[in-house]
Design an enzyme around this catalytic site. Structure first.
Site, mmCIF file in Angstrom:
data_model
loop_
_atom_site.group_PDB
_atom_site.id
_atom_site.type_symbol
_atom_site.label_atom_id
_atom_site.label_comp_id
_atom_site.label_asym_id
_atom_site.label_seq_id
_atom_site.Cartn_x
_atom_site.Cartn_y
_atom_site.Cartn_z
ATOM 1 C CB CYS A 93 -0.975 -0.009 1.172
ATOM 2 S SG CYS A 93 -0.269 -0.529 2.746
ATOM 3 C CE1 TYR A 94 2.371 4.152 5.011
ATOM 4 C CE2 TYR A 94 3.196 2.007 5.679
ATOM 5 C CZ TYR A 94 2.591 3.208 5.998
ATOM 6 O OH TYR A 94 2.223 3.466 7.297
#
Ligand code: NAP
Length: 346
Positions: free
Chosen positions: A149-150
Site C-alpha cells: 500500500c505505501y
C-alpha cells in the site's frame, strides 16, 4: 464467467477482495479459505455480507482449489504464499499474490528484508502489479506480485516524473500516513484501540520493509540507483493512506512540466485523478472504498521544492482493488470492470 478463489479471505485484504469480487459481473467466487473459520459461512464472520456472501469458508486444499478456480488471489501473511503459489501455477492457474513474496525480482534483496525464498525461480517471471505502470506486462503474466500500500501511494506520483527527468531523484522524501487496517486484522498491542486512538506516531523510520520495494521500482524506472527517505506513520482511522512527497525539480524543468507529464502518463486511466497544482488537495475521505489514487501538487519556488500528495484507500488501491484491476488486465477485460462503485460523500 471466470471462476475465482480467495486464499486468506477472512483477513482485511481478503474480505475486501470478497466485497469487490462479489459485485464483479465477470467472475464467480468459488472458494474462500481460512483456517480459523473453516466451515463457517463468510457472512457469519462478517455480518455485513449476510444474504450477499453466505458460502462457507474452507481449509486450503490446493488440489481441490485448482479444480474449481482459474484465478487465485493469495491474501496471506508474507512467507506463506511462496509455499503455495508454485503448485497453483503448476496446476495451470493464474495467481495474484498480495504479500511481498513475489514483488522483488532480486532474490537477495527480498531475503535481506524478509526471509529465505523457497521459490526463487519464479521471481524473474513475476510482474510487479502497479497497474498503471506495468499494464502491458501484467496483461501477459500468470503471476503478479501485487504492490504494497505505501509503495502504491509513493510510486504512482513519482514514477512518471522520474522517468521523464522532471524531478532529479536526489534527496527524495516520502512522509506517509496509514490507517490501522494496514497492519491486518490480528490483534496486536501496537494496533489496539487504546494505543492508537487520539494518537499519531511515526514508526520504523528509515527501516520499513517497503523502502527497498519502492527503491527497486524507482531505480528501475530512473535507470540509476535512487534512495528514498521513507517515514511511515500510523493515524487513528481504520482505512486510508495519505503520502506527502518532497522532490527537487530538475534544473532544466519548468513547474508546468509536472502537470504535462502526469497528464500524459495517466491519460485515459480511470483510477488516477489529478487534482493539479491549485485545485483541491488529496484527502483520504474522497477515495474511501474506491480504487482511486488522487494526486495533487504544489511548487515552492524559493527552493525549487516540489511537494506531491497522494491519497488512496490502503485496502482498495493499496491492496484488493489494485489486485482486481490486475486480474481484469490479465483476463483481457476493461481494467475498471467491477471497480466502479460511486463513493459516498463521507
Ligand atoms: N492490510 C492492508 O492494508 C494490506 C495492503 C497491501 C497488502 N497487504 C498484504 O495482504 C496480505 C494479507 O494482509 P491482511 O492485512 O489482510 O492480513 P490479515 O488481516 O492478518 O489476514 C491474514 C489472512 O491470512 C490467513 N492466515 C493467517 N495465517 C495463516 C497461515 N499460517 N496459514 C494460512 N492462512 C493464514 C488468515 O485467516 P486464518 O488465520 O483464519 O487462516 C486471514 O484470512 C499480507 O501479505 C499483507 O502484507 C495488506
Amino acid at each position: 464467467m471466470t471462476r475465482v478463489a480467495v486464499v486468506g479471505a477472512t483477513g482485511y485484504a481478503g474480505a475486501e477482495l470478497v466485497r469487490i469480487l462479489a459485485g464483479h459481473p465477470q467472475v464467480e467466487l468459488t472458494a474462500l479459505t481460512s483456517r480459523q473459520y473453516a466451515g463457517v459461512p463468510f457472512s457469519r464472520v462478517f455480518p455485513a455480507f449476510e444474504t450477499l456472501v453466505d458460502q462457507a469458508c474452507e481449509e486450503l486444499d490446493i488440489e481441490r482449489l485448482a479444480q474449481r478456480a482459474a484465478v487465485v488471489f493469495t491474501a496471506l501473511p508474507h512467507k506463506l504464499p511462496m509455499g503455495i503459489v508454485p503448485r497453483l501455477l503448476d496446476a495451470g492457474l493464474r495467481v495474484i499474490d498480495l504479500s511481498a513474496d513475489f514483488r522483488f525480482q532480486d532474490r537477495t534483496l527480498y531475503e535481506r528484508h524478509y526471509q529465505p525464498h523457497t521459490a526463487p525461480e519464479l521471481l524473474p517471471g513475476a510482474v510487479y502489479g502497479l497497474s498503471e505502470v506495468y499494464t502491458t506486462q501484467i496483461r501477459q503474466s500468470r503471476l503478479v506480485g501485487n504492490p504494497g500500500c505505501y509503495p502504491t501511494s509513493v510510486l504512482l506520483p513519482l514514477v512518471p516524473l522520474l522517468r521523464a527527468g522532471v524531478v532529479d531523484g536526489q534527496g527524495l522524501i516520502a512522509d506517509s500516513k496509514s490507517g490501522v487496517s494496514g497492519a491486518g486484522r490480528a490483534a496486536t498491542l501496537t494496533t489496539h484501540f487504546c494505543e492508537v486512538h487520539e494518537s499519531f506516531k511515526a514508526y520504523k523510520v528509515g527501516t520499513h520493509r517497503h523502502t527497498p520495494e519502492i527503491e527497486q521500482i524507482l531505480s528501475r524506472e530512473a535507470g540509476r540507483d535512487i534512495a528514498l527517505s521513507f517515514v511511515p506513520h500510523l493515524v487513528p482511522m481504520s482505512r486510508g493512506m495519505l503520502t506527502t512527497l518532497y522532490a527537487r525539480l530538475a534544473a532544466d524543468a519548468d513547474p508546468a512540466a509536472v502537470a504535462a507529464c502526469l497528464e500524459r502518463a495517466y491519460a485515459g486511466r480511470p483510477f488516477i485523478r489529478l487534482c493539479g497544482s491549485a485545485g483541491r488537495l488529496p484527502d483520504t475521505r474522497y477515495v474511501r472504498g474506491t480504487n482511486c489514487c488522487d494526486i495533487g501538487w504544489r511548487f515552492d519556488s524559493r527552493n525549487r521544492q516540489l511537494v506531491l500528495l497522494s491519497a488512496i484507500d490502503n485496502l482498495v488501491k493499496g491492496a484488493a482493488g489494485q489486485a482486481v484491476q490486475n486480474m481484469n488486465l490479465m483476463l483481457g477485460l476493461d481494467e475498471a470492470t467491477g471497480l466502479r462503485p460511486v463513493p459516498g460523500a463521507l
